[in-house]
Design an enzyme around this catalytic site. Structure first.
Site, PDB file in Angstrom:
ATOM      1  N   GLU A  43       0.869  -1.164   0.000  1.00 51.36           N
ATOM      2  CA  GLU A  43       0.000   0.000   0.000  1.00 51.36           C
ATOM      3  C   GLU A  43       0.914   1.224   0.000  1.00 51.36           C
ATOM      4  O   GLU A  43       1.838   1.304   0.817  1.00 51.36           O
ATOM      5  CB  GLU A  43      -0.885   0.032   1.257  1.00 51.36           C
ATOM      6  CG  GLU A  43      -1.882   1.170   1.200  1.00 51.36           C
ATOM      7  CD  GLU A  43      -2.602   1.416   2.526  1.00 51.36           C
ATOM      8  OE1 GLU A  43      -2.224   0.797   3.531  1.00 51.36           O
ATOM      9  OE2 GLU A  43      -3.531   2.246   2.537  1.00 51.36           O
ATOM     10  N   ARG A 269       5.448 -13.100   9.286  1.00 48.61           N
ATOM     11  CA  ARG A 269       6.187 -11.918   8.911  1.00 48.61           C
ATOM     12  C   ARG A 269       7.484 -11.864   9.711  1.00 48.61           C
ATOM     13  O   ARG A 269       7.650 -12.547  10.712  1.00 48.61           O
ATOM     14  CB  ARG A 269       5.356 -10.677   9.166  1.00 48.61           C
ATOM     15  CG  ARG A 269       5.176 -10.401  10.654  1.00 48.61           C
ATOM     16  CD  ARG A 269       4.312  -9.181  10.923  1.00 48.61           C
ATOM     17  NE  ARG A 269       4.516  -8.139   9.961  1.00 48.61           N
ATOM     18  CZ  ARG A 269       3.555  -7.305   9.559  1.00 48.61           C
ATOM     19  NH1 ARG A 269       2.339  -7.452  10.039  1.00 48.61           N
ATOM     20  NH2 ARG A 269       3.807  -6.379   8.695  1.00 48.61           N
ATOM     21  N   LYS A 279       4.762   0.210   9.615  1.00 45.82           N
ATOM     22  CA  LYS A 279       4.869   1.457   8.880  1.00 45.82           C
ATOM     23  C   LYS A 279       4.352   2.623   9.712  1.00 45.82           C
ATOM     24  O   LYS A 279       4.879   3.718   9.651  1.00 45.82           O
ATOM     25  CB  LYS A 279       4.090   1.358   7.562  1.00 45.82           C
ATOM     26  CG  LYS A 279       4.898   0.684   6.467  1.00 45.82           C
ATOM     27  CD  LYS A 279       4.263   0.879   5.111  1.00 45.82           C
ATOM     28  CE  LYS A 279       3.088  -0.056   4.930  1.00 45.82           C
ATOM     29  NZ  LYS A 279       2.583  -0.044   3.536  1.00 45.82           N
TER      30      LYS A 279
END
Length: 773
Positions: A43, A269, A279
């Site tokens: 994104e 992850r 982020k």
RNA sequence: UGCCCCUUGGUGUAAUUGGCAACACGCCUGACUCUGGAUCAGGAGAGUCCUGGUUCGAACCCAGGAGGGGCAACCA
């Protein structure tokens, strides 16, 4: 320039494919797919970080390995947080990493039309409706994790009304939040995401790419599967937190009129010690000025790592070290550092730089004289290890030696500790690429600080160090620069950004993690001096400063008149040095990550309630298996054996099917049970028969015949096989005789295998024991 | 407290799908070295979260438990 070409190929794991590659390989083998399409869907609301590189290496790696392709797709469905600047930064980072997406760069926002059409399709099929509850009410109606939700009063609007409302939503007739489009699934589902998920919301915001074309925007759970389906993605790989979203993903794929049937697979992850990987938090550090920007060399971002001097190859090698699995992980910095050093070692030129200079006068070197020493940029082992095709490793430069030189302050000790390999009064050391010197005198100021040394160049018989009989005793080799020729430079020493391994842990409030910021994560050394050979190198050049670490000139702040270097990573520290404390190491030496023990408390109640349930009891718990058991017994089978098979062996063969879907029934199972009970077949054989039955049905007796599974208990027949196996493994036989009795299982296993499961294992075990015991 | 997922040396990942618990990082010893780097040789460290069960044989199959993670944004 002198850097070597990119290291060739990362190893192809032959045996241990990770579970995702195993699935992919299987899909190729079975013909489910003839070519593989993956995707990396960032994104554009922040910079890529090292966690993303795990997904990048995975997705692009699979595409490369299978001859498929991997798409770069911007998942830009939220107009409020996204920006072109991020798109550009991400593309830049991906290119730099060497991921090849070719023509396949896409934007979810380009699919808004299709998504809208799919939504109307859902509405027409009764699978979606317009809800007019407000945000608060929707939350209330959703229920909680333990209580089911309630249907919205708008849930049963007619298709016509829904269609009309949805079209008017799109046309901009309603303000933000007035209505939403929801999937009609199940408000009582134990999976919260299936409680009529919101598909579209009204947002009168202009999109950085689509402009003002839309005032309704799709949500991730709806948009993502459509994006995948449109692009023909076969395997949609994402992180573990989307596991509960998968049923919804599948629901969309199934109910939307698109060809593609992508499959979502989740993996863990990456979490790295002493940093954060979200982020949102990284953005916060940037916004609040805790770091200089997204590309601050302390940041775990791709841009930060790059500016720090880390190569794309090192990042890939690091990811290859990790593998792919579903366990939550927290990786030790040491692994990343290893990958960086391993990559840089053969490609970074060695140069001399003194961080904290201590002046030295070489008393027997004439004033004003400069001797230009020949010094190779790479040590002999690097040159020798390189293949014939590698050029540039033989380059040398001239190193000026003058009467006055500078050495590292840490390389001199008035009273050297035990095992000190450097300079102290009366001691001889070698100047790297230069002569031997002896410390004859120490000049100190009023405060007693050492301010200068007087040393004399010593005769050097050319032999290496201590080898010659009467050769001077050389303590070690130190780095140095000429005081008159060296260039001033700024050196930035970076340490871990946070003081604790997991800054997110136990932090109350959203900003709690910042309390753990390492105040000493950046140390700027201003008085450093570097040899003149680097003067004209372009920014971003990588070096090893001998004995100090790997460095690179800063790509934004370094300029010919004002050299600035970033420390990429220190050299690995040998034990002796570690004990005594290293040169220029910013932080403390506390390396050991402290993690609470995983299983602190032993199981409280002990063995639980009562005795373990018997197979019969377990079989009866489930109606389907209970029925199968009853029927099997009715066919004449012994109940205990039947239950044992049903409970302990059958689940493995089910492969997701229900018992009722099996291509065989109670009659066959009963026959199998009887065969087993009568000793006609061994339990190994029974498993094989069961497996065959589950796969394609048939009659147990016939299978036993066809496969020759009749158990062999005759010692005379078995003995040759036992002999053969022992003969093939003489070393193991010796070990067994030597007392390694665990090898019995190995030998029996080999015989079982050789006999295709026919041998009677008990007899075989006895035979092996007799033969070797 | 409902649902889903996970658990193998200090760390990360394997184990021919039920048959010798292996590899890498880290750690320790030694060799070599004009970098306390690199390289080379060797070593220690887990018996696979626990308790039972099935089996000749279980890290792997079954039952029960424990621990960790995720899910109740009109974020992704």
């Amino acid at each position: 320039m002198t850097e070597q070409p990119e290291s060739t190929e990362s190893r192809a794991p032959a045996a241990g494919l990770d579970f995702i590659r195993a699935i992919v390989a299987d899909d190729l083998r079975t013909g489910k797919h003839t070519s593989i399409v993956t995707r990396f869907p960032p994104e554009p609301n922040g910079f890529l970080h090292i966690g993303h590189t795990k997904a990048i290496t995975l997705n692009f790696g699979i595409a490369r390995e299978t001859g498929g392709r991997c798409h770069l797709r911007f998942d830009d469905t939220n107009p409020e947080t996204e920006d072109v600047a991020y798109v550009e930064a991400i593309i830049n980072d991906i290119r730099w990493l060497g991921a090849e997406f070719g023509e396949h760069a896409y934007f979810a926002s380009d699919y808004f039309d299709t998504m809208y059409k799919c939504a109307e399709h859902l509405v027409r099929g009764g699978n979606a409706y317009v809800d007019s509850l407000d945000e608060e009410e929707i939350r209330e109606y959703r229920g909680t994790v333990t209580e089911p939700g309630r249907d919205s009063p708008y849930r049963d609007r007619s298709v016509e009304e829904n269609l009309d409302l949805f079209r008017r939503m799109r046309a901009g007739e309603f303000p933000d939040g007035a209505h939403v489009l929801r999937g009609r699934i199940d408000m009582a589902s134990p999976n919260m995401l299936l409680r009529d998920p919101i598909l579209y919301r009204i947002r009168h915001a202009s999109h950085y790419r689509a402009g003002d074309a839309w005032c309704i925007y799709p949500l991730y759970d709806y948009a993502h599967p459509i994006e995948d389906a449109i692009e023909g993605v076969t395997h949609s790989l994402c992180s573990l937190e989307f596991e509960t979203n998968r049923p919804l993903y599948d629901w969309v794929v199934e109910n939307v009129p698109l060809e593609g049937k992508p499959r979502q697979i989740e993996f863990a992850r990456l979490n790295l010690d002493y940093t954060v990987m979200s982020k949102r938090k990284l953005l916060q550090l940037v916004k609040e000025g805790s770091v200089s920007g997204w590309d601050d060399p302390r940041m775990p971002t791709v841009a930060g790592l790059r500016r720090r001097g880390v190569t794309a190859e090192a990042i890939r090698a690091f990811n290859d070290m990790l593998g792919i699995a579903k366990t939550d992980i927290r990786v030790d910095m040491g692994k990343l550092e290893y990958a960086i050093r391993d990559d840089l070692n053969p490609r970074a030129r060695r140069v001399l730089c003194v961080l904290r200079p201590l002046p030295v006068q070489l008393t027997n070197v004439p004033d004003g004289a400069t001797e230009w020493l020949d010094a190779p940029f790479f040590p002999h082992d690097v040159r020798e290890a390189a293949g014939p095709g590698v050029t540039g490793l033989d380059a040398t430069r001239k190193l000026p030696l003058t009467r006055r030189i500078l050495i590292e302050r840490d390389d001199f000790q008035l009273t050297p500790p035990r095992g000190y390999h450097r300079l102290s009064p009366g001691v001889i050391v070698r100047l790297r690429h230069g002569p031997l010197i002896r410390c004859d005198d120490v000049l100190r100021n009023a405060a007693g600080d050492v301010v200068e040394l007087r040393c004399s160049v010593q005769p050097d018989d050319g032999a290496s160090g201590a080898s010659g009989a009467s050769a001077p005793k050389v303590k070690g080799t130190i780095h140095w620069v000429s005081e008159t020729h060296a260039l001033p430079c700024e050196v930035r020493l970076y340490d871990r950004l946070f003081l604790v391994p997991d800054p997110d842990a136990g932090t109350d409030g959203a900003t709690g993690f910042k309390a753990h910021l390492n105040p000493a994560s950046l140390e700027v050394v201003t008085g450093a001096r570097i040899e003149p050979a680097v003067a004209d190198d372009p920014p971003g050049s990588r070096y090893q400063f001998e004995r100090l670490g790997f460095f690179c000139s800063d790509s934004v702040d370094s300029a010919p008149g004002h050299l600035v270097f970033n420390r990429t990573v220190t050299l690995r520290e040998a034990r002796a040095r570690k004990a005594e404390g290293a040169i220029g190491r910013g932080g403390d030496g506390a390396n050991r990550a402290t993690r609470p023990p995983r299983d602190a408390a032993p199981s409280s109640g002990g063995a639980g309630r009562g005795v373990a349930a018997s197979p019969v009891e377990i079989a009866r718990r489930d109606p389907a298996t209970a029925a199968l058991l009853a029927d099997t017994v009715a066919e004449g089978a012994a109940e205990a054996t039947a239950a044992n098979l049903i409970v302990n062996e059958l689940p493995r063969e089910l492969g997701g099917r229900g018992v009722a879907e099996l291509p065989f029934g109670a009659r066959e199972l009963a026959e199998l049970v009887t065969l087993l009970d009568q000793g006609v077949i061994s339990s190994t054989g029974a498993r094989e028969v069961l497996s065959e039955l589950a796969a394609s049905g048939g009659s147990p007796g016939a299978i036993v015949q066809a496969r020759g599974l009749r158990q062999v208990s005759d010692e005379h027949a078995l003995r040759p096989i036992v002999e053969a196996v022992i003969g093939e493994n003489p070393a193991k036989a010796d070990e067994y005789r030597g007392g390694r009795s665990g090898l019995l299982g190995f030998f029996v296993g080999q015989v079982m295998r050789k006999s295709n499961g026919k041998a009677n294992p008990e007899v075989v075990a006895r035979l092996v024991q007799n033969r070797l015991g």
